[in-house]
Write a protein that holds these residues in place. Structure first.
Motif, PDB file in Angstrom:
ATOM      1  N   SER A 179      -4.348   5.912  -5.889  1.00 33.76           N
ATOM      2  CA  SER A 179      -4.651   4.846  -4.918  1.00 33.76           C
ATOM      3  C   SER A 179      -5.871   5.184  -4.081  1.00 33.76           C
ATOM      4  CB  SER A 179      -3.480   4.644  -3.948  1.00 33.76           C
ATOM      5  OG  SER A 179      -2.388   4.103  -4.598  1.00 33.76           O
TER       6      SER A 179
ATOM      7  N   GLU B 228      -8.957   4.774  -6.224  1.00 33.05           N
ATOM      8  CA  GLU B 228      -9.199   3.356  -6.454  1.00 33.05           C
ATOM      9  C   GLU B 228      -9.802   2.712  -5.198  1.00 33.05           C
ATOM     10  OE1 GLU B 228      -6.256   0.911  -9.188  1.00 33.05           O
ATOM     11  OE2 GLU B 228      -5.583   0.910  -7.107  1.00 33.05           O
ATOM     12  N   GLU B 229      -9.231   3.029  -4.046  1.00 37.64           N
ATOM     13  CA  GLU B 229      -9.730   2.425  -2.809  1.00 37.64           C
ATOM     14  C   GLU B 229     -11.123   2.951  -2.475  1.00 37.64           C
ATOM     15  OE1 GLU B 229      -8.270  -0.118  -1.486  1.00 37.64           O
ATOM     16  OE2 GLU B 229      -9.839  -0.322   0.034  1.00 37.64           O
TER      17      GLU B 229
ATOM     18  N   GLY C 250       0.797  -1.221   0.000  1.00 37.58           N
ATOM     19  CA  GLY C 250       0.000   0.000   0.000  1.00 37.58           C
ATOM     20  C   GLY C 250       0.823   1.261   0.000  1.00 37.58           C
TER      21      GLY C 250
ATOM     22  N   LYS D 165      -3.811   4.972   0.149  1.00 35.62           N
ATOM     23  CA  LYS D 165      -4.687   3.815   0.348  1.00 35.62           C
ATOM     24  C   LYS D 165      -4.989   3.663   1.837  1.00 35.62           C
ATOM     25  CE  LYS D 165      -5.038  -1.175  -0.340  1.00 35.62           C
ATOM     26  NZ  LYS D 165      -4.336  -2.443  -0.599  1.00 35.62           N
TER      27      LYS D 165
ATOM     28  N   THR E  30       0.284   9.235  -7.913  1.00 38.22           N
ATOM     29  CA  THR E  30       0.161   7.812  -7.545  1.00 38.22           C
ATOM     30  C   THR E  30      -0.680   7.660  -6.281  1.00 38.22           C
ATOM     31  OG1 THR E  30       2.335   7.401  -8.488  1.00 38.22           O
ATOM     32  CG2 THR E  30       1.475   5.729  -6.973  1.00 38.22           C
TER      33      THR E  30
END
Lengths: 335, 335
Positions: free
Chosen positions: A110, A113-114, A65, A69, A106
Motif C-alpha cells: 500500500s 502504491e500510494e 485504507g 497508506k 500488504t
C-alpha cells in the motif's frame, strides 16, 4: 510538572497537545515561529519543507485504507499544504514480534502504491522489532522532504491573510474518524463509511498553479476543522466566521455523529484541507477543486473577519456559537 | 511467506533484518543500490544525505545516556559516515499513557543538548500518545538531512575501495551493548561500563577535511563490527582480513564478554565507526583520530585483501576464522 504524567489527551491534537509541545519541546529545541506541520528551511538557496509524523492508528487495517497508506498520505499532505511539492519520503517501522509477514507485505505494498500515486520516492528506511506486548502490532513513522517555490513560504504561516478572505474546504468532514471507530471491534456499530485517506498534493498543485491569492492551507487531521481554525485564529490578527449550512458532512456521517454524540467539526480527516484565499479567487478555486474527484465536495464555508481571535459558527437555526479548541480526551489513535 | 510472522531476529541488524528489508521493503519501494544508512539524493543540484531511525532502547535511561541522546547521536552518525554534514533533524515521539512528564523533559533536554553539541537543528516534530500497555514507555524516531560535497558520494557506497586499503576504528567495541544489558533490571550483573553514545560528526569532519583517501565509512551499531564488515564484503570485490590483537576492547568489557558468552565483534556500539582508507593515509588518520577524545582509542585493525567476499579474523593464538554475518536473535532493543 512534578509527578505529572503524559495522558492520552496530550496526543489528541487539541489544547493539551499544543501545551505539551510548547512547554516541553518547542522551548527546549529552540523551534520558534508558528508550530506548523512542516518546517520551512533553506538548503543551499533552495527552500524546502520538512515534516515527520508517527502513525499509531488502531486498527491497522480499516475501511478505505491501512496504516501504511495513511503514513504516506499524511506526510505527503503535510508537505503539500505548506505549498511544497513532496519529493522524498523516509519510512521507519516499529513492529511487534509475531506480526504476520503477510500483513507487513500488504502494508508495504500500500505504501509503495500510494507513493507512486503521489509521485514521491521512498528513499530510506529502518526496521525495529519489539517483544510481544511491547507495542500494538505496528507503528510507522514517515518523514518527508518537499521543494517549495520561494514565493510560497507565506502559505504555512498565513501572514498574507486579510479580513474578507474566504475559507474553502475540499469535501465533507468526519469520514476518517468514523471509519476507524466503526472498524474497532469493541464498538457495536457498523458503518459503510470509508476513510477519506488520500494524497492531496496533485489537487493542491492545481490550485497553486492557477491561483495567486492562496494565503493559507492546512490539512484537517487530529482535532479536525475546529483545531485548525483555532490555531489559525491564534496565528493571525483576525477572528474567523464559518457557516454551519455550508460545512459539508455526508448523510451517514451526520447520522452517526448524532447517535454517538460527536461534532463533525472536531473529527479527524485524512484527505481534507482548508484553503484561505483572496475573495476574488473564491469561485475559481471552488471550480478547480470540484473538477477533481478529491475536491468534488468542495464548499466555501466562511471567511476571515472579526478581530477577536475567536472562531464563530453561524448555526443552522440562526444562532452563533464559539467553536473552541478541542480539549480533553478525544478519539485516541485515530492516526 | 504464508503464515510466517515477524520475529525479534528481524530487528537484530543481522542476516534476518537484511532479508526482510530486501524481500519486503527494498523491492516494493524500488530502493536500488546498496542499503546504506543514508540515502544520497539531489535537491536542486545540492547533494544531500537523508536518513531515518526509530529508537526503542530498553531501558530508556542507561549509563552514559538515554533514548533521547541516542536518537540524536544515531541519526547524526548515520549522516556523518556517509560523508555528509548533518544540518536538520526531525523528532517524533510515541509515548505510553502514564509516562512521567519529568522523564519526558529530561529526555527532551538531552536531545536539545546533544543537538547543540552536534551543531544540528531540531526543526520539526510530532507527538503521539498510546494507551497504557500499548507501547513500552517511549519510542523516538529521528530523521535527518545533511549536505554532502559532490566529491564525497563514494563514501557510503565504498566504490573506490582497493585491495590494500586499511581499516581503522576510532575506539574500543561493545560498551553500549554491555551498558544496556547491565541496566536491565532482570539481569543480575552490574557494571561500571558506560555507553559510548556520542555524535561523531565533528571527529569525522576533521578526517574528511584533512585526508583525500577516505574510501568508506560506517558506524558500528546493531550487529556490531561483524555485521558492517560482512555488508562491506558483500558490496565490494574483495574480502576483508582483520587482526584480533589490534581490535580494541576495554578490559571490563572483555571480562564481561567472557563471562556472558558474547563476542565483542557482534556487540552494538553508538559512538564507533570504521573508516577504510588508502594505506598511504593510515598514519595520518590514526593521528587525527587520536588527537580527539572520541578517537583516543583508535586502532588500525586490518585491511581489504582477499578476493573471496569473506571476513577473516587472524586470532590472538595465530589461527584464522571466518567472521559470519550475525544471525538469529541477538540482543533485542539495544537501540
Amino acid at each position: 510538572m512534578m509527578n505529572e504524567v503524559v495522558r492520552l489527551s496530550h496526543g489528541s491534537g487539541g489544547r493539551q497537545t499544543h501545551e505539551l509541545i510548547k512547554k516541553v519541546f518547542a522551548s527546549k529545541f529552540g523551534i520558534d515561529g508558528p508550530l506548523t506541520d512542516s518546517a520551512i528551511l533553506e538548503i543551499n538557496n533552495q527552500t524546502v519543507a520538512y515534516t515527520t509524523d508517527s502513525y499509531v492508528v488502531n486498527p491497522v487495517f480499516f475501511p478505505g485504507g491501512n496504516i501504511g497508506k495513511l503514513a504516506v498520505c499524511g506526510t505527503v499532505n503535510d508537505l503539500a499544504v505548506s505549498g511544497a511539492e513532496p519529493i522524498f519520503i523516509s519510512v521507519s517501522f516499529i513492529i511487534e514480534e509475531g506480526f504476520p509477514l503477510n500483513d507487513l507485505e500488504t502494508i508495504a505494498h500500500s505504501m509503495a502504491e500510494e507513493a507512486v500515486n503521489a509521485n514521491v520516492r521512498i528513499v530510506t528506511g529502518d526496521t525495529k522489532v519489539v517483544e510481544r506486548g511491547k507495542c500494538d502490532r505496528i507503528f510507522i513513522n514517515t518523514s518527508g522532504i518537499g521543494t517549495l517555490p520561494a514565493g510560497l513560504t507565506h502559505i504555512s504561516t498565513g501572514k498574507n491573510i486579510n479580513a474578507g478572505d474566504k475559507i474553502i474546504i475540499n469535501g465533507p468532514l468526519g469520514n476518517h474518524a468514523l471509519a476507524i471507530l466503526g472498524a474497532r471491534s469493541e464498538l457495536s456499530f457498523s458503518t459503510s463509511v470509508l476513510s477519506d485517506c488520500a494524497s492531496l498534493n496533485h489537487l493542491i498543485g492545481k490550485i497553486i498553479r492557477n491561483c495567486k491569492g492562496i494565503h493559507f492551507m492546512r490539512d484537517l487531521t487530529r482535532g479536525g476543522l475546529a483545531a485548525v481554525l483555532n490555531e489559525l485564529a491564534e496565528m493571525i490578527q483576525y477572528g474567523i466566521i464559518i457557516d454551519e449550512q455550508n460545512i459539508p458532512v455526508e448523510e451517514e456521517v451526520r447520522g452517526l455523529c448524532e447517535t454517538l454524540g460527536f461534532d463533525p467539526l472536531y473529527l479527524a480527516n485524512e484527505g481534507k484541507f482548508i484553503v484561505v484565499v483572496d475573495r476574488d479567487e473564491e469561485n475559481k478555486i471552488i471550480e478547480i477543486l470540484k473538477s477533481d474527484p478529491l475536491g468534488a465536495g468542495a464548499s466555501s464555508i466562511g471567511e476571515i473577519g472579526v478581530e477577536n481571535h475567536k472562531v464563530i459558527l453561524n448555526t443552522l437555526v440562526g444562532g452563533r456559537r464559539i467553536i473552541d479548541m478541542p480539549s480533553g480526551l478525544m478519539l485516541p489513535r485515530i492516526c
